[in-house]
Motif scaffolding. Structure first.
Motif: not given
Length: 226
Positions: A5-7, A12, A46-47, A49, A65, A72-73, A75, A94
């Motif tokens: 998931t690249d993290v 995280l 940065r996060f 969902e 994504r 930045c991620y 979810g 992610q």
């Protein structure tokens, strides 16, 4: 089984501790939810969902994504089942977020996917971590407020808590002061943006939350506090 998931869970957690903010998009339009998530990222989140209860959520996750700024991620929220985990991974999500002690917690942890697990009581918080949660999403935090979080942390100082539910601009600092590593922001941040509402006011609220988090970080660094 491990999914990329690249993290990592550790990565995280470190990033959320630093930013102190998690955005939560829940709406009636997947395309609008994707644009709202990207707008929040543009303003410093940065996060973010995207709740699976949003129609077209998986397509929205895929879009975010592909277009998210570096660092930045994206979810998925309301991840309940093993199939949900599979679907989110396939869409490029992610990290996973649950509202409860769902079966998806162990599934995500077993695949080294970061998971923020929903819990409210001491027993639930303990069980969430026992199942492999990266952090506990204290939900709904507004039931007890910062005082409840502080009491909960006394026997569980090592559990990273994220306060979610009824947390607005006026409440966020209280939860940080009580020991939350971050706050999760849904309606108080996004309003109706995830359902096609105007993004401009949402962007303004996002900047206000980012500024508040930055100010709190500077203040605690200057005083040597947490």
């Amino acid at each position: 089984m491990t999914d990329s998931t690249d993290v990592t869970p550790e990565g995280l957690l470190a990033g959320i501790r630093e930013s102190r903010l998690v955005g939560i998009v829940r709406g009636t339009d997947g395309a609008a939810a994707a644009q709202a998530a990207l707008a929040a990222m543009d303003e410093g989140f940065r996060f973010v969902e995207i709740a699976l209860t949003t129609p077209g959520a998986l397509a929205a996750i895929r879009e975010v994504r592909a277009a998210a700024p570096a660092g930045c991620y994206v979810g998925a929220g309301t991840v309940m089942t093993v199939q949900d985990v599979d679907n989110v991974v396939a869409a490029g999500g992610q990290f996973m977020v649950t509202p409860s002690l769902a079966e998806s917690i162990k599934e995500s942890a077993g695949r080294s996917i970061p998971v923020l697990a929903g819990a409210l009581t001491p027993s639930e918080a303990y069980e969430a971590m026992n199942r492999g949660a990266t952090a506990v999403k204290l939900f709904p935090a507004s039931i007890g407020g910062p005082g409840y979080l502080k009491a909960l942390r006394d026997p569980f100082p090592a559990i990273p808590f994220i306060a979610v539910g009824g947390v607005g601009l006026d409440e966020a600092a209280g939860y940080w002061e009580a020991g939350a590593i971050a706050v999760g922001l849904g309606g108080p941040l996004f309003g109706d943006a995830g359902s096609g509402g105007d993004l401009a006011p949402m962007r303004g609220r996002a900047r206000s939350f980012v500024d508040l988090a930055d100010s709190f970080a500077r203040r605690t660094a200057a005083t040597g506090a947490r």
